[in-house]
Design a protein around this motif. Structure first.
Motif, PDB file in Angstrom:
ATOM      1  N   LEU A   1       0.839  -1.200   0.000  1.00  9.99           N
ATOM      2  CA  LEU A   1       0.000   0.000   0.000  1.00  9.99           C
ATOM      3  C   LEU A   1       0.872   1.248   0.000  1.00  9.99           C
ATOM      4  N   ALA A   2       1.918   1.255   0.806  1.00  8.45           N
ATOM      5  CA  ALA A   2       2.819   2.405   0.847  1.00  8.45           C
ATOM      6  C   ALA A   2       3.467   2.638  -0.509  1.00  8.45           C
ATOM      7  N   ILE A   3       3.838   1.539  -1.188  1.00  9.31           N
ATOM      8  CA  ILE A   3       4.450   1.670  -2.517  1.00  9.31           C
ATOM      9  C   ILE A   3       3.433   2.219  -3.516  1.00  9.31           C
ATOM     10  N   ASP A   4       2.230   1.655  -3.485  1.00 12.65           N
ATOM     11  CA  ASP A   4       1.198   2.080  -4.439  1.00 12.65           C
ATOM     12  C   ASP A   4       0.763   3.524  -4.209  1.00 12.65           C
TER      13      ASP A   4
ATOM     14  N   HIS B   1      -2.543  14.699  -5.338  1.00 10.02           N
ATOM     15  CA  HIS B   1      -1.482  13.703  -5.369  1.00 10.02           C
ATOM     16  C   HIS B   1      -1.922  12.489  -6.180  1.00 10.02           C
ATOM     17  N   THR B   2      -1.126  12.121  -7.158  1.00  7.45           N
ATOM     18  CA  THR B   2      -1.395  10.924  -7.955  1.00  7.45           C
ATOM     19  C   THR B   2      -0.175  10.034  -7.916  1.00  7.45           C
ATOM     20  N   ALA B   3      -0.342   8.833  -7.343  1.00  9.32           N
ATOM     21  CA  ALA B   3       0.734   7.862  -7.275  1.00  9.32           C
ATOM     22  C   ALA B   3       0.651   6.956  -8.496  1.00  9.32           C
ATOM     23  N   PRO B   4       1.666   6.115  -8.692  1.00  4.50           N
ATOM     24  CA  PRO B   4       1.628   5.217  -9.852  1.00  4.50           C
ATOM     25  C   PRO B   4       0.375   4.342  -9.898  1.00  4.50           C
ATOM     26  N   VAL B   5      -0.172   3.965  -8.760  1.00  3.74           N
ATOM     27  CA  VAL B   5      -1.328   3.077  -8.727  1.00  3.74           C
ATOM     28  C   VAL B   5      -2.543   3.771  -8.137  1.00  3.74           C
ATOM     29  N   LEU B   6      -2.353   4.491  -7.029  1.00  4.74           N
ATOM     30  CA  LEU B   6      -3.477   5.061  -6.287  1.00  4.74           C
ATOM     31  C   LEU B   6      -3.488   6.580  -6.389  1.00  4.74           C
TER      32      LEU B   6
END
Length: 497
Positions: A454-457, A471-476
């Motif tokens: 979850l932290a990575i995503d 904020h837009t992460a690679p997955v979430l």
């Protein structure tokens, strides 16, 4: 003409009126995890069921009073928090009486006003838990202890015993404070006895007080004894496997207590801690002649509590030292007064000392008022807001998951139909299926460690703030971050298309 004594009581009334206003404001804000769990697993039970088993989350005397309040006023947050608020107000009144007897009316007024504006005192007075009750009975116990040590009387020590029992029945850690006083009593007996300066009642009557308190406490906890022993014996095992190992470090506890009071202040946190320590020591020096046992009892309780919690491998939460805030505030005010007196001694006499103390009191009041405002910026933990937002955002094809212990609150209190994910494997399996997903994460710092994927995503440890709305992460994608005044109290709602 109004006499000085009447003026003092009028000042106390005005301070308490301000305290009532500050504690009613926001009293009905959404409840946080521990409050909800108290409601779901204890207050919603029948009277007999409430005392059948022991749990660290159950503050028994407080919960009985909270259930009475619920029975009369309903289950709105303000009604469940009402006993905590009343105990908080009672603590202010008792510390005023204690400070006035030891240091005079001016110090009592300033100390009580600063506690009225204290971020922590307001926070816990609006928290449906037993910590303000624990503080009330501890401060009242300190009052009876000092009076009983100075003039041993049966009534004083019996009242002390009832304070002991009420504190420990509120929370087991209440025993630490009265243990510290027991050590101080034995030390006085050991020092005065050989010198022939020991009154006969100074052995028999304090023993009576501790005996009364111990017997009442034992009677209260007797039905819970098997589960109590089992819970306490297993606490070190759960703490050892906790991903938040810093919770068992007393230095973390000290910094967290200061940080919650002043906010994220970087190096200033250490400076504030040093100032508190120095002023407390100066206050102890100033009070030594009139109340020689007060500061040693306060300092010993802090050391004893930290040592015992470390010995049993338990988390050292800052709230276990909440009872000391009133005592430390009195020592700090006395320390400031001593500093002002020393400056006046060298540069201008008593008049300069008095003016400096007035200016210092005004400055401390202004700072405390500014810090107190932070109580009202957010709820303690906005689970209610996160639930309402998520239900409004979800579409028929969207799967919603709650991450970690906050999921129990959504399920049991808000009746959400969201599956709860606790482990990394559960998270990976849930997100393996395609399609839109919403994840509701309470206690994000803990859950980013419990669920590393979850932290990575979420790119939780990257350069971007995950609470930023864009904020837009690679997955979430961060859909919304609901702020909270609780440590690790944010609730973050993530989405995946």
């Amino acid at each position: 003409m109004i006499g000085q004594g009447q003026k003092d009581w009028l000042w106390l009334g005005a301070i308490l009126a301000l305290a009532v206003a500050l504690r009613i404001w926001g009293l009905n804000a959404p409840m946080w995890h521990d409050e909800i769990q108290t409601l779901v697993t204890h207050l919603n039970l029948g009277w007999g069921e409430m005392v059948q088993s022991y749990s660290m989350n159950h503050h028994y005397l407080h919960n009985i009073l909270a259930k009475i309040s619920m029975t009369i006023f309903g289950d709105d947050p303000w009604a469940i928090r009402l006993p905590a608020m009343l105990f908080g107000l009672g603590t202010l009144a008792v510390i005023w009486v204690l400070a006035r007897g030891m240091a005079g009316a001016t110090v009592a007024h300033v100390t009580t006003l600063l506690l009225t504006l204290s971020y922590h005192q307001i926070w816990f007075s609006q928290n449906a838990r037993g910590y303000t009750g624990l503080a009330f009975f501890s401060v009242l116990g300190m009052l009876y202890f000092l009076r009983g040590m100075e003039r041993p009387r049966r009534g004083t020590w019996i009242a002390y015993g009832f304070c002991l029992a009420a504190a420990v029945f509120t929370h087991l850690t209440g025993a630490f404070f009265f243990m510290a006083q027991g050590v101080i009593w034995l030390a006085v007996v050991a020092i005065r006895g050989p010198r022939g300066r020991l009154e006969g009642g100074l052995i028999r009557l304090p023993f009576l007080g501790f005996l009364v308190g111990g017997l009442i406490t034992a009677a209260f906890y007797l039905p819970l004894l098997p589960s109590l022993i089992d819970t306490v014996s297993n606490v070190s095992g759960t703490s050892a496997t906790d991903v938040m190992q810093e919770y068992q470090n007393p230095l973390w506890t000290a910094f967290e207590a200061i940080r919650t009071g002043i906010g994220h202040a970087g190096p200033l946190t250490a400076l504030v801690g040093a100032a508190v320590l120095i002023l407390s020591i100066l206050g102890a020096i100033a009070l030594h002649r009139d109340a020689p046992l007060f500061a040693p009892t306060t300092f010993l309780h802090i050391v004893l509590t930290a040592g015992l919690l470390m010995a049993v491998g338990m988390r050292i939460w800052p709230r276990f030292f909440f009872v000391d805030i009133a005592f430390l505030m009195l020592l700090i005010v006395m320390g400031v007064q001593l500093c002002c007196a020393l400056i006046g001694h060298f540069i201008g006499g008593e008049r300069v000392s008095r003016v400096l103390f007035i200016l210092s009191a005004i400055a401390m009041t202004a700072i405390s008022a500014g810090l107190a405002k932070r109580n009202y910026d957010f709820p303690k933990q906005d689970l209610a807001g996160a639930y309402a937002f998520t239900e409004a955002e979800r579409k028929p094809e969207t799967r919603v998951f709650a991450i970690g212990y906050a999921g129990q609150d959504f399920r049991d209190h808000y009746k959400a139909d969201w599956p709860i994910l606790f482990t990394n494997d559960e998270y990976v399996a849930a997100l393996a299926a395609p399609g839109p997903v919403i994840l509701v994460v309470g206690f994000p710092e803990r859950n980013f460690r419990d669920v590393p994927q979850l932290a990575i995503d979420a790119d939780a440890f990257g350069p971007t703030n995950v609470c930023a709305p864009d904020h837009t992460a690679p997955v979430l994608t961060t859909l919304r971050c609901f702020g909270g005044t609780l440590g690790d109290g944010n609730v973050i709602v993530f989405g995946r298309d």
